[in-house]
Design an enzyme around this catalytic site. Structure first.
Site, PDB file in Angstrom:
ATOM      1  N   GLY A   1      -3.952  -0.635   5.364  1.00 32.18           N
ATOM      2  CA  GLY A   1      -3.365  -1.578   6.333  1.00 32.18           C
ATOM      3  C   GLY A   1      -3.862  -1.278   7.737  1.00 32.18           C
ATOM      4  O   GLY A   1      -4.319  -2.165   8.462  1.00 32.18           O
ATOM      5  N   HIS A   2      -3.793   0.011   8.133  1.00 28.28           N
ATOM      6  CA  HIS A   2      -4.308   0.404   9.450  1.00 28.28           C
ATOM      7  C   HIS A   2      -5.798   0.067   9.557  1.00 28.28           C
ATOM      8  O   HIS A   2      -6.269  -0.429  10.574  1.00 28.28           O
ATOM      9  CB  HIS A   2      -4.173   1.916   9.664  1.00 28.28           C
ATOM     10  CG  HIS A   2      -2.772   2.433   9.720  1.00 28.28           C
ATOM     11  ND1 HIS A   2      -2.270   3.313   8.782  1.00 28.28           N
ATOM     12  CD2 HIS A   2      -1.771   2.235  10.610  1.00 28.28           C
ATOM     13  CE1 HIS A   2      -1.025   3.627   9.103  1.00 28.28           C
ATOM     14  NE2 HIS A   2      -0.688   2.986  10.196  1.00 28.28           N
TER      15      HIS A   2
ATOM     16  N   GLN B   1       8.292  -5.557  16.476  1.00 27.55           N
ATOM     17  CA  GLN B   1       7.520  -4.741  17.430  1.00 27.55           C
ATOM     18  C   GLN B   1       6.453  -5.593  18.114  1.00 27.55           C
ATOM     19  O   GLN B   1       6.236  -5.503  19.323  1.00 27.55           O
ATOM     20  CB  GLN B   1       6.874  -3.579  16.689  1.00 27.55           C
ATOM     21  CG  GLN B   1       5.818  -2.830  17.467  1.00 27.55           C
ATOM     22  CD  GLN B   1       5.337  -1.613  16.714  1.00 27.55           C
ATOM     23  OE1 GLN B   1       6.004  -0.599  16.698  1.00 27.55           O
ATOM     24  NE2 GLN B   1       4.193  -1.707  16.062  1.00 27.55           N
TER      25      GLN B   1
HETATM   26  P1  AMP Z   1       2.155   2.788  12.422  1.00 24.04           P
HETATM   27  O1  AMP Z   1       1.129   3.843  12.245  1.00 24.04           O
HETATM   28  O2  AMP Z   1       3.128   2.672  11.285  1.00 24.04           O
HETATM   29  O3  AMP Z   1       2.838   2.868  13.775  1.00 24.04           O
HETATM   30  O4  AMP Z   1       1.373   1.406  12.416  1.00 24.04           O
HETATM   31  C1  AMP Z   1       0.313   1.171  13.307  1.00 24.04           C
HETATM   32  C2  AMP Z   1      -0.089  -0.280  13.229  1.00 24.04           C
HETATM   33  O5  AMP Z   1      -0.478  -0.590  11.894  1.00 24.04           O
HETATM   34  C3  AMP Z   1       1.062  -1.250  13.579  1.00 24.04           C
HETATM   35  O6  AMP Z   1       0.547  -2.333  14.344  1.00 24.04           O
HETATM   36  C4  AMP Z   1       1.526  -1.695  12.228  1.00 24.04           C
HETATM   37  O7  AMP Z   1       2.150  -2.967  12.240  1.00 24.04           O
HETATM   38  C5  AMP Z   1       0.232  -1.721  11.453  1.00 24.04           C
HETATM   39  N1  AMP Z   1       0.470  -1.642  10.017  1.00 24.04           N
HETATM   40  C6  AMP Z   1       1.304  -0.779   9.369  1.00 24.04           C
HETATM   41  N2  AMP Z   1       1.321  -1.048   8.045  1.00 24.04           N
HETATM   42  C7  AMP Z   1       0.491  -2.106   7.856  1.00 24.04           C
HETATM   43  C8  AMP Z   1       0.088  -2.869   6.708  1.00 24.04           C
HETATM   44  N3  AMP Z   1       0.560  -2.610   5.495  1.00 24.04           N
HETATM   45  N4  AMP Z   1      -0.793  -3.877   6.894  1.00 24.04           N
HETATM   46  C9  AMP Z   1      -1.288  -4.162   8.139  1.00 24.04           C
HETATM   47  N5  AMP Z   1      -0.946  -3.492   9.243  1.00 24.04           N
HETATM   48  C10 AMP Z   1      -0.068  -2.481   9.116  1.00 24.04           C
END
Ligand code: AMP
Length: 300
Positions: A36-37, A153
């Protein structure tokens, strides 16, 4: 890919890139990168000349009882993955670099921060807005990419960018999911086998509500009850919220109007792990025989 730990060095790099008319995109993360990231990094690469992925587990967005200490970390693997996905820089500041002794400023976005996540994690969005504002001032990006996975967010950052005059274009990238629909998340590693299997019900609840909307449901209570009913099929799941709202304001009318863009938001505990997910849809203007026709446009 270069790893940068100092704010001043990051700013100098970005200012220098601007001299050569290069556009810079920021992809903020807390690390323990998953596909996802990486999809956000790839998305950013299509929008800008240079991508800066940031990796900072921000203590200010965790309450004392939350999982800051045990939040998964793996910087070596993260830098490898970020590089492979096309990131040009990894900005990885230490806690004291971001919050030196005497640090006293915070950014509070009113209103949009208050419902849903704000109800259950009262300090969360202030911590997020503060760190994102600091990351923006360190990286000086033209473009920022956030995931739909954390939809509220995204709305908070959208508001902050406008209210604080950050000259940044914000993009919302789609949620990447596992084969059974579970949204990818760094926190999924906390789930044991049984919990992992039952977590797929979150996506089922979102899809059921989406189908009901496509077939004519407009009353918020009914849409919300449908998500609750699906989630309660598994008695070990504890629901923080499973609710619908107007997508760009998070308003909660008794009944949605035809054409309204709607977000379905879920936060649940599966065992000790708190997971969130959401889905965007639209109230149909004319009921069609084929409900799928209404599900095509899922962005705001
Ligand atoms: P985090 O590391 O959880 O703070 O996430 C960092 C970024 O990755 C944020 O913009 C999240 O919305 C995005 N993100 C987290 N999980 C996913 C996913 N499954 N698909 C796409 N983007 C994601």
């Amino acid at each position: 890919m270069k790893i940068i730990e100092k704010i001043s060095e990051m700013q100098a790099i970005s200012l220098n890139l601007k001299k050569y008319n290069k556009t810079v995109a920021i992809v903020p993360t807390m690390g323990f990168l998953h596909s996802g990231h990486l999809s956000l990094i790839e998305y950013a690469k299509q929008k800008a000349d240079v991508v800066v992925t940031t990796l900072f587990v921000n203590p200010k967005q965790f309450a004392p009882h939350e999982d800051f200490d045990k939040y998964p970390r793996n910087i070596e693997n993260d830098s490898k993955l970020a590089q492979e996905s096309g990131s040009d820089f990894l900005f990885h500041p230490g806690i004291l670099e971001m919050y030196p002794k005497g640090y006293s400023t915070s950014v509070k976005v009113e209103s949009i921060s208050q419902p849903f996540e704000g109800d259950f994690r009262p300090h969360f969005f202030e911590g997020v807005a503060t760190v994102v504002a600091k990351l923006f001032n360190a990286v000086l990006p033209d473009i920022a990419v956030f995931g739909q996975k954390d939809y509220q967010q995204y709305l908070v950052i959208y508001r902050m960018i406008r209210d604080m005059n950050f000259p940044i274009n914000l993009f919302l990238a789609p949620t990447l999911r596992e084969a059974d629909g579970l949204a990818m998340s760094s926190r999924n590693v906390y789930l044991n086998r049984e919990e992992r299997d039952s977590a797929a019900i979150i996506f089922v609840a979102l899809e059921n509500a989406k189908t009901a909307i496509a077939m004519g449901a407009r009353e918020r209570k009914i849409i919300n009850a449908m998500m609750h009913k699906t989630l309660r099929e598994n008695p070990s799941i504890r629901i923080d919220y499973a609710a619908s709202a107007v997508a760009d304001t998070l308003d909660t009318p008794d009944e949605f109007l035809p054409g309204d863009k709607v977000v379905l938001l879920i936060a649940v505990y599966i065992g000790k792990t708190r997971l969130i997910d959401n889905s965007l849809t639209q109230i149909p203007t004319v009921l069609d025989k084929d409900p799928a026709a209404f599900l095509e446009d899922s962005t705001i």
